[in-house]
Design an enzyme around this catalytic site. Structure first.
Site, PDB file in Angstrom:
ATOM      1  N   THR A 120       7.889   0.955   9.510  1.00  0.00           N
ATOM      2  CA  THR A 120       8.705   1.663   8.520  1.00  0.00           C
ATOM      3  C   THR A 120       8.483   3.176   8.602  1.00  0.00           C
ATOM      4  O   THR A 120       7.401   3.641   8.955  1.00  0.00           O
ATOM      5  CB  THR A 120       8.417   1.182   7.086  1.00  0.00           C
ATOM      6  N   GLU A 121       9.539   3.906   8.278  1.00  0.00           N
ATOM      7  CA  GLU A 121       9.468   5.373   8.364  1.00  0.00           C
ATOM      8  C   GLU A 121       9.456   6.033   7.000  1.00  0.00           C
ATOM      9  O   GLU A 121       9.251   7.232   6.874  1.00  0.00           O
ATOM     10  CB  GLU A 121      10.659   5.889   9.175  1.00  0.00           C
TER      11      GLU A 121
ATOM     12  N   ASP B 194       0.542  -5.256  -1.498  1.00  0.00           N
ATOM     13  CA  ASP B 194       1.439  -5.863  -2.475  1.00  0.00           C
ATOM     14  C   ASP B 194       2.735  -5.063  -2.606  1.00  0.00           C
ATOM     15  O   ASP B 194       3.802  -5.628  -2.864  1.00  0.00           O
ATOM     16  CB  ASP B 194       0.744  -5.928  -3.844  1.00  0.00           C
ATOM     17  N   GLY B 195       2.652  -3.739  -2.443  1.00  0.00           N
ATOM     18  CA  GLY B 195       3.837  -2.898  -2.556  1.00  0.00           C
ATOM     19  C   GLY B 195       4.816  -3.188  -1.434  1.00  0.00           C
ATOM     20  O   GLY B 195       6.034  -3.223  -1.633  1.00  0.00           O
TER      21      GLY B 195
ATOM     22  N   GLY C  85      -3.338  -3.867   2.807  1.00  0.00           N
ATOM     23  CA  GLY C  85      -3.095  -2.984   1.669  1.00  0.00           C
ATOM     24  C   GLY C  85      -4.369  -2.677   0.907  1.00  0.00           C
ATOM     25  O   GLY C  85      -5.470  -2.864   1.430  1.00  0.00           O
TER      26      GLY C  85
ATOM     27  N   ARG D 249      -2.798   8.798  -4.513  1.00  0.00           N
ATOM     28  CA  ARG D 249      -2.600   7.909  -3.382  1.00  0.00           C
ATOM     29  C   ARG D 249      -3.446   8.280  -2.171  1.00  0.00           C
ATOM     30  O   ARG D 249      -3.925   7.431  -1.429  1.00  0.00           O
ATOM     31  CB  ARG D 249      -1.122   7.892  -2.971  1.00  0.00           C
TER      32      ARG D 249
HETATM   33  C1  16C Z   1     -16.424  -3.156 -15.433  1.00  0.00           C
HETATM   34  C2  16C Z   1     -15.669  -3.580 -14.253  1.00  0.00           C
HETATM   35  C3  16C Z   1     -14.359  -4.115 -14.595  1.00  0.00           C
HETATM   36  C4  16C Z   1     -13.556  -4.534 -13.438  1.00  0.00           C
HETATM   37  C5  16C Z   1     -12.293  -5.172 -13.892  1.00  0.00           C
HETATM   38  C6  16C Z   1     -11.486  -5.570 -12.749  1.00  0.00           C
HETATM   39  C7  16C Z   1     -10.216  -6.199 -13.159  1.00  0.00           C
HETATM   40  C8  16C Z   1      -9.366  -6.282 -11.956  1.00  0.00           C
HETATM   41  C9  16C Z   1      -8.096  -6.996 -12.176  1.00  0.00           C
HETATM   42  C10 16C Z   1      -7.256  -6.785 -10.978  1.00  0.00           C
HETATM   43  C11 16C Z   1      -5.929  -7.334 -11.156  1.00  0.00           C
HETATM   44  C12 16C Z   1      -5.087  -6.969 -10.010  1.00  0.00           C
HETATM   45  C13 16C Z   1      -3.709  -7.411 -10.209  1.00  0.00           C
HETATM   46  C14 16C Z   1      -2.877  -6.943  -9.083  1.00  0.00           C
HETATM   47  C15 16C Z   1      -1.859  -6.195  -9.215  1.00  0.00           C
HETATM   48  C16 16C Z   1      -1.034  -5.747  -8.091  1.00  0.00           C
HETATM   49  O1  16C Z   1       0.264  -6.215  -8.267  1.00  0.00           O
HETATM   50  C17 16C Z   1      -0.966  -4.236  -8.022  1.00  0.00           C
HETATM   51  C18 16C Z   1      -0.282  -3.803  -6.759  1.00  0.00           C
HETATM   52  O2  16C Z   1      -1.122  -3.969  -5.687  1.00  0.00           O
HETATM   53  N1  16C Z   1      -2.263  -3.669  -8.021  1.00  0.00           N
HETATM   54  C19 16C Z   1      -2.736  -3.101  -9.065  1.00  0.00           C
HETATM   55  O3  16C Z   1      -2.106  -3.041 -10.088  1.00  0.00           O
HETATM   56  C20 16C Z   1      -4.098  -2.516  -8.922  1.00  0.00           C
HETATM   57  C21 16C Z   1      -4.924  -2.824 -10.108  1.00  0.00           C
HETATM   58  C22 16C Z   1      -6.277  -2.297  -9.902  1.00  0.00           C
HETATM   59  C23 16C Z   1      -7.106  -2.576 -11.063  1.00  0.00           C
HETATM   60  C24 16C Z   1      -8.447  -1.916 -10.930  1.00  0.00           C
HETATM   61  C25 16C Z   1      -9.170  -2.039 -12.195  1.00  0.00           C
HETATM   62  C26 16C Z   1     -10.390  -1.214 -12.198  1.00  0.00           C
HETATM   63  C27 16C Z   1     -10.925  -1.159 -13.599  1.00  0.00           C
HETATM   64  C28 16C Z   1     -12.109  -0.313 -13.686  1.00  0.00           C
HETATM   65  C29 16C Z   1     -12.596  -0.224 -15.113  1.00  0.00           C
HETATM   66  C30 16C Z   1     -13.798   0.558 -15.132  1.00  0.00           C
HETATM   67  C31 16C Z   1     -14.510   0.597 -16.434  1.00  0.00           C
HETATM   68  C32 16C Z   1     -15.712   1.422 -16.223  1.00  0.00           C
HETATM   69  C33 16C Z   1     -16.457   1.700 -17.434  1.00  0.00           C
HETATM   70  C34 16C Z   1     -17.516   2.695 -17.215  1.00  0.00           C
HETATM   71  N1  ATP Z   2       6.591   4.500   6.203  1.00  0.00           N
HETATM   72  C1  ATP Z   2       6.277   4.614   4.921  1.00  0.00           C
HETATM   73  N2  ATP Z   2       5.973   5.829   4.391  1.00  0.00           N
HETATM   74  C2  ATP Z   2       5.618   5.957   3.104  1.00  0.00           C
HETATM   75  N3  ATP Z   2       5.568   4.913   2.233  1.00  0.00           N
HETATM   76  C3  ATP Z   2       5.860   3.695   2.703  1.00  0.00           C
HETATM   77  C4  ATP Z   2       6.229   3.485   4.056  1.00  0.00           C
HETATM   78  N4  ATP Z   2       6.464   2.160   4.227  1.00  0.00           N
HETATM   79  C5  ATP Z   2       6.251   1.581   3.032  1.00  0.00           C
HETATM   80  N5  ATP Z   2       5.893   2.484   2.112  1.00  0.00           N
HETATM   81  C6  ATP Z   2       5.540   2.278   0.678  1.00  0.00           C
HETATM   82  O1  ATP Z   2       4.125   2.343   0.533  1.00  0.00           O
HETATM   83  C7  ATP Z   2       3.765   1.688  -0.665  1.00  0.00           C
HETATM   84  C8  ATP Z   2       2.368   1.128  -0.590  1.00  0.00           C
HETATM   85  O2  ATP Z   2       2.255   0.276   0.455  1.00  0.00           O
HETATM   86  P1  ATP Z   2       1.375  -1.031   0.518  1.00  0.00           P
HETATM   87  O3  ATP Z   2       1.692  -1.950  -0.552  1.00  0.00           O
HETATM   88  O4  ATP Z   2       1.550  -1.545   1.918  1.00  0.00           O
HETATM   89  O5  ATP Z   2      -0.125  -0.499   0.387  1.00  0.00           O
HETATM   90  P2  ATP Z   2      -1.067  -0.210  -0.839  1.00  0.00           P
HETATM   91  O6  ATP Z   2      -0.320   0.369  -1.968  1.00  0.00           O
HETATM   92  O7  ATP Z   2      -2.202   0.533  -0.302  1.00  0.00           O
HETATM   93  O8  ATP Z   2      -1.605  -1.629  -1.214  1.00  0.00           O
HETATM   94  P3  ATP Z   2      -1.441  -2.529  -2.523  1.00  0.00           P
HETATM   95  O9  ATP Z   2       0.019  -2.546  -2.848  1.00  0.00           O
HETATM   96  O10 ATP Z   2      -1.970  -3.868  -2.092  1.00  0.00           O
HETATM   97  O11 ATP Z   2      -2.254  -1.908  -3.614  1.00  0.00           O
HETATM   98  C9  ATP Z   2       4.794   0.614  -0.845  1.00  0.00           C
HETATM   99  O12 ATP Z   2       5.254   0.631  -2.158  1.00  0.00           O
HETATM  100  C10 ATP Z   2       5.913   0.948   0.138  1.00  0.00           C
HETATM  101  O13 ATP Z   2       7.159   1.058  -0.528  1.00  0.00           O
END
Ligand code: 16C
Ligand code: ATP
Ligand code: CA
Length: 556
Positions: free
Chosen positions: A171-172, A199-200, A241, A306
């Site tokens: 992809t570009e 996931d994106g 990702g 990012r």
């Molecule tokens: C104390 C530790 C707590 C850890 C809690 C971890 C909970 C993690 C739950 C992850 C759920 C992911 C769901 C996925 C969603 C994806 O469609 C989406 C696209 O890739 N990713 C995110 O939304 C990316 C979501 C990224 C979430 C990262 C969460 C990090 C939370 C950190 C909290 C820190 C508290 C610190 C207090 C000092």
């Molecule tokens: N060539 C490109 N240049 C810039 N962005 C792009 C390109 N190809 C795809 N993308 C975009 O990059 C975004 C992020 O990509 P991708 O989901 O692969 O990785 P990530 O965000 O690191 O991982 P995750 O979604 O698992 O957290 C996507 O939403 C997609 O639309």
């Protein structure tokens, strides 16, 4: 048809042992022949079995291939068994990881060798679920920017070995893959679409494919009640990702070779997709997390970071946690029927899940109740439930959302294909309590066992932020996101009145509206996956270990 009936049975040489090799319609098996055991004085025969459906390929063994691996036995093989064929098959290793292993058999005649290759290939050609031709999109910038390398080094060689042809598009720009699928791609040529990314990137493929399918069938996806047509092509995910939660929750690991092998054997995992609308206009699809409040704010903040790669989520996570905002609004939902279990029943969705096999009747095929029932429900009494409150987070998990950060996920018992989403409401609470709740996502404790958390399994839900009318009057000239970037209300301060609202993150993308309607579309898509396997199947450890390839090198 007798699956056990032998198709072929021969005494062949494997490394330096004489083995009895048998092929029937379902398995290829070999064990040391009796005369060999007598000669070597070994006891019981070790037998090895490979399911035919897990054979990747069979081919004539090239001398160079063979030379390195069987140097010791070459002399004997050359004299008595100069012809050889190699079977590549799926071998389970640790934690749901699969590898491609090779086993080579030496034959006394060319005729016999060719017969083995031909008959095995005939059996493979009966496996009609296997894809022959794939359309692959690689995001070169996803995760740690290793998508291209992962595909070229780890995946393409295995596809080649399995005889799969792939048209690859790097992809570009963002939405390149989505737009190409929506309007340009000649989908008749392919048996599946594969994305290399996170996931994106998966979300792009989902949007491209699902929208294209609706357009081709004349369905208007802007209508919240439209019955969407399931996509016929399966989607494969080669994880590259930052979160890879869709891959992790459907395969059990985020390993590129494992995913490639699930594609090759032609696995099929149906999956629910939520359609998200704002009034009568379609916003997006979601398969993993729709999150308002904590995750919405976290994702909004992380988008600006990012360049930090996957670490952006941790930094924005801490920042959002410290901000400790809450938001007021009204959630209404249509609960799922009781036979679909509950988010707290500890019945995790696994390969061949019984709950997901329960086929919805035509009335509730797409999460619909009968018109009659829904009308009376909407009226207020039965059916729909309405909750007004102050929430730190409102999360809808259509699948467990298990990922390396949270191995059991946001809703550990959510199902991949049951036509429901688990709606988690985290009410205003102290920072310490919220921390305890978050921490439970990383250990065995129940994250729903708090007085300020409730969870419901639902088919549809709606959300209306408080003072929406007021806000939209105020903000007619200002996009909603802009307002949402700077939430005002903090749970420690006393907020008597607040117009602040958060944003929804929809599988990692920020939605432009806070008031949304969500409807689960049962099994709208299928992935090249089989769900998480319950137990690792018993693997035999070879005395002479088979070659595992591609060589296990770390690119992650
Ligand atoms: C104390 C530790 C707590 C850890 C809690 C971890 C909970 C993690 C739950 C992850 C759920 C992911 C769901 C996925 C969603 C994806 O469609 C989406 C696209 O890739 N990713 C995110 O939304 C990316 C979501 C990224 C979430 C990262 C969460 C990090 C939370 C950190 C909290 C820190 C508290 C610190 C207090 C000092
Ligand atoms: N060539 C490109 N240049 C810039 N962005 C792009 C390109 N190809 C795809 N993308 C975009 O990059 C975004 C992020 O990509 P991708 O989901 O692969 O990785 P990530 O965000 O690191 O991982 P995750 O979604 O698992 O957290 C996507 O939403 C997609 O639309
Ligand atoms: Ca579901």
């Amino acid at each position: 048809m007798d699956k056990q009936a032998k198709l072929l049975s021969s005494k062949l040489l494997q490394k330096h042992r004489l083995v009895e090799v048998v092929l029937n319609r379902s398995v290829l098996a070999w064990e040391e022949a009796e005369e060999g055991r007598k000669r070597s004085n070994s006891g019981a025969a070790h037998s090895h079995t490979v399911q035919v459906c897990e054979i990747v390929a069979v081919r004539k063994t090239e001398d160079e291939d063979d030379a390195q691996k069987t140097r010791k036995s070459r002399k004997e093989a050359d004299q008595l068994h100069p012809y050889a064929f190699t079977v590549s098959y799926v071998r389970r290793t640790r934690q749901h990881q699969w590898r491609c292993a090779d086993v080579t058999f030496h034959c006394p005649s060319q005729e016999l060798c060719e017969q083995w290759i031909r008959v095995t290939n005939e059996q493979l050609s009966l496996l009609t679920d296997r894809p022959k031709s794939l359309l692959v999109y690689i995001n070169p910038y996803g995760g740690k920017r290793r998508g291209k390398r992962i595909y070229e080094q780890k995946v393409a060689p295995v596809f080649r070995r399995a005889g799969i042809s792939a048209d690859v598009i790097v992809t570009e720009r963002a939405n390149h893959a989505r737009d190409h699928l929506k309007t340009e791609a000649n989908l008749d040529k392919y048996d599946g679409v594969v994305c290399v990314g996170g996931d994106g990137m998966f979300s792009e493929i989902l949007h491209g494919l699902a929208s294209r399918t609706q357009t081709d069938h004349g369905v208007d996806q802007n209508q919240p009640d439209a019955e969407l047509v399931p996509c016929s092509l399966r989607i494969g995910i080669i994880p590259a990702g930052s979160t890879d939660c869709i891959c992790f929750a459907t395969v059990g690991t985020n390993d590129p070779v494992t995913s490639a092998l699930h594609i090759i054997v032609g696995d099929s995992q149906p999956m629910d997709v939520c359609s998200v609308h704002h009034n009568d206009s379609f916003l997006r699809f979601s398969v993993s997390l729709l999150g308002y409040g904590f995750y919405g704010d976290l994702l909004t903040d992380s988008e600006r970071k990012r360049w930090l790669g996957p670490a952006r989520y941790d930094l924005s996570g801490v920042k959002t946690f410290l901000s400790h905002n809450y938001y007021e609004g009204t959630v209404s939902f249509l609960p799922a029927e009781d036979n679909l279990g509950s988010p707290r029943d500890k019945l995790q969705c696994r390969s061949g899940c019984r709950i997901c096999q329960h086929k919805p009747s035509s009335n509730d095929q797409h999460g619909e109740m009968s018109d009659e029932k829904e009308k009376s429900a909407k009226g207020c009494s039965s059916g729909w439930t309405t909750i007004h409150g102050k929430f730190i987070a409102i999360n809808a998990a259509s699948m467990s959302c298990a990922c390396p950060r949270s191995p059991k996920g946001l809703s550990p018992s959510a199902h991949l294909a049951d036509g429901t989403t688990d709606l988690i409401l985290v009410r205003k609470c102290s920072r310490l309590d919220f921390f305890k709740h978050l921490l439970r996502h990383t250990n065995k404790d129940d994250q729903f066992d708090h007085s300020f958390v409730e969870v419901h399994r639902v088919r549809k839900f709606r959300f209306q932020p408080r003072h929406h009318e007021l806000l939209s009057l105020e903000d007619l000239s200002e996009p909603v996101q802009k307002k949402a970037f700077s939430p005002i209300c903090s749970a420690q301060t006393t907020c008597s009145y607040s117009a602040a609202h958060s944003s929804w993150t929809c599988d990692g993308e920020i939605l432009p509206h806070a008031a949304i309607q969500v409807s689960v579309q049962c099994q709208l898509i299928r992935l090249f996956a089989r769900g998480i396997e319950e137990q690792q199947q018993q693997q035999f450890v070879f005395e002479d270990p088979c070659t595992l390839w591609p060589l296990e090198q770390s690119t992650n």
